[in-house]
Design an enzyme around this catalytic site. Structure first.
Site, mmCIF file in Angstrom:
data_model
loop_
_atom_site.group_PDB
_atom_site.id
_atom_site.type_symbol
_atom_site.label_atom_id
_atom_site.label_comp_id
_atom_site.label_asym_id
_atom_site.label_seq_id
_atom_site.Cartn_x
_atom_site.Cartn_y
_atom_site.Cartn_z
ATOM 1 N N ASN A 15 -4.022 0.776 -2.532
ATOM 2 C CA ASN A 15 -2.993 -0.161 -2.972
ATOM 3 C C ASN A 15 -2.036 0.510 -3.947
ATOM 4 O O ASN A 15 -2.330 1.562 -4.528
ATOM 5 C CB ASN A 15 -3.652 -1.335 -3.702
ATOM 6 C CG ASN A 15 -4.427 -2.244 -2.805
ATOM 7 O OD1 ASN A 15 -3.864 -3.055 -2.100
ATOM 8 N ND2 ASN A 15 -5.755 -2.118 -2.825
ATOM 9 N N HIS A 23 0.868 -1.180 0.000
ATOM 10 C CA HIS A 23 0.000 0.000 0.000
ATOM 11 C C HIS A 23 0.903 1.227 0.000
ATOM 12 O O HIS A 23 2.038 1.185 0.497
ATOM 13 C CB HIS A 23 -0.918 -0.001 1.226
ATOM 14 C CG HIS A 23 -2.028 -0.994 1.122
ATOM 15 N ND1 HIS A 23 -3.345 -0.663 1.340
ATOM 16 C CD2 HIS A 23 -2.035 -2.317 0.819
ATOM 17 C CE1 HIS A 23 -4.117 -1.739 1.184
ATOM 18 N NE2 HIS A 23 -3.324 -2.751 0.869
ATOM 19 N N CYS A 80 -8.580 -1.172 3.437
ATOM 20 C CA CYS A 80 -9.013 -2.323 4.217
ATOM 21 C C CYS A 80 -10.108 -1.872 5.170
ATOM 22 O O CYS A 80 -9.900 -0.937 5.947
ATOM 23 C CB CYS A 80 -7.848 -2.921 5.007
ATOM 24 S SG CYS A 80 -8.339 -4.285 6.089
#
Length: 314
Positions: A262, A222, A253
């Site tokens: 990401n 990330h 998340c």
């Protein structure tokens, strides 16, 4: 403006792999934290466009209970709409119930998602470090018996927002047990983006020192602190050739608020092109896909490459 550069100039670096496999996670990891409802037909087109852009692996969705990730509640419908084109698209299965749904649809690739830390195992799976592995064992065993390929993710490999830094030995312990169950590939996740290049090198070396073949490792970064591409370069120098990425830099998340987007697939492709490393992805088609998805979501793409190339062609 004239002379716009739309491709990175290849300048190979000695000692790096000649080819990299990009594992696209946008439709699953990228969309799981969206607030609004994304129509299933948009998700279907997203997957099809990513496949058409040459991505060798596109993880399509997750068979997690809709109560936990409502954005992926249409998983079965999506895979049904994809039909034969979706048979080889991996799906995340949290347990045997999720595996049952994948088997019913005739899917060939599944993934399980473990934690390297006690706190995240409790928050994400309502399990301990030990009992999460006990939960996955029958799922992996049944999937292998059915002829499926099984990938295993390990989250919080570099740091945990509740526990702080995570020792490489702790990650190796969890990862090797998943590989021993029969997982063919292990994706090591920097879930909150705190990893740096030296940490990546140390973690990969810890796995190889413990007897794990580097070819069985993948890296999942990330870009919370802007370190994702630097970390990829460290992974390349360590011999890792599979990298997870999300088209347009989508993702996060739902159980770790500090986990921002990401690594963008386009940014990864630009880096690989500049290093002269093959990957098989059509960057122009990929940028067009991410620009289209950004329109569907009603906001600009976080990917630097998407923003640069979309502006240069507008």
């Amino acid at each position: 403006m004239t002379g716009v550069i739309t491709r990175a100039t290849p300048v190979p670096s000695p000692g790096l792999p000649g080819r990299v496999r990009i594992y696209e996670v946008g439709p699953r990891d990228g969309l799981q934290n969206e607030q609004g409802v994304i129509p299933v037909e948009v998700k279907e087109e997203f997957v099809r466009r990513l496949l058409a852009a040459g991505l060798p692996v596109v993880e399509a969705t997750s068979f997690v209970h809709p109560r936990w990730v409502p954005q992926l509640a249409d998983a079965a419908e999506l895979m049904g709409r994809l039909g034969d084109d979706g048979r080889d698209c991996p799906v995340l299965v949290p347990n045997e119930r999720g595996l049952d749904r994948a088997l019913e649809l005739g899917l060939r690739h599944v993934a399980v998602f473990a934690s390297a830390t006690e706190t995240f195992a409790a928050k994400n799976l309502n399990r301990t470090l030990e009992t999460q592995l006990e939960m996955f064992a029958p799922t992996v065993e049944r999937a292998l018996a059915a002829g499926m390929d099984v990938r295993a993710y390990v989250s919080m490999c570099f740091g945990d927002p509740w526990e702080g830094p995570v020792a490489p030995e702790q990650v190796v312990e969890v990862g090797q047990r998943l590989l021993a169950m029969g997982a063919t590939e292990l994706s090591l996740g920097d879930t909150i983006g705190v990893g740096t290049a030296g940490h990546v090198t140390a973690l990969v070396e810890a796995f190889t020192a413990a007897g794990t073949d580097v070819d069985r490792l993948a890296l999942h970064f990330h870009d919370t602190y802007g370190q994702a591409l630097s970390n990829v370069q460290a992974g390349l120098r360590a011999g890792v050739t599979t990298y997870d990425a999300s088209a347009g830099g989508l993702g996060g998340c739902p159980y770790a608020q500090s986990a921002t987007g990401n690594l963008a697939t386009e940014d990864l492709v630009w880096l690989l092109d500049g290093l002269g490393i093959d990957h098989g992805v059509d960057l122009e088609a990929l940028v067009a896909t991410s620009a289209w998805m950004a329109q569907q979501l009603g906001r600009p793409s976080p990917s630097a490459v998407v923003r640069a190339l979309a502006q240069s062609t507008s």
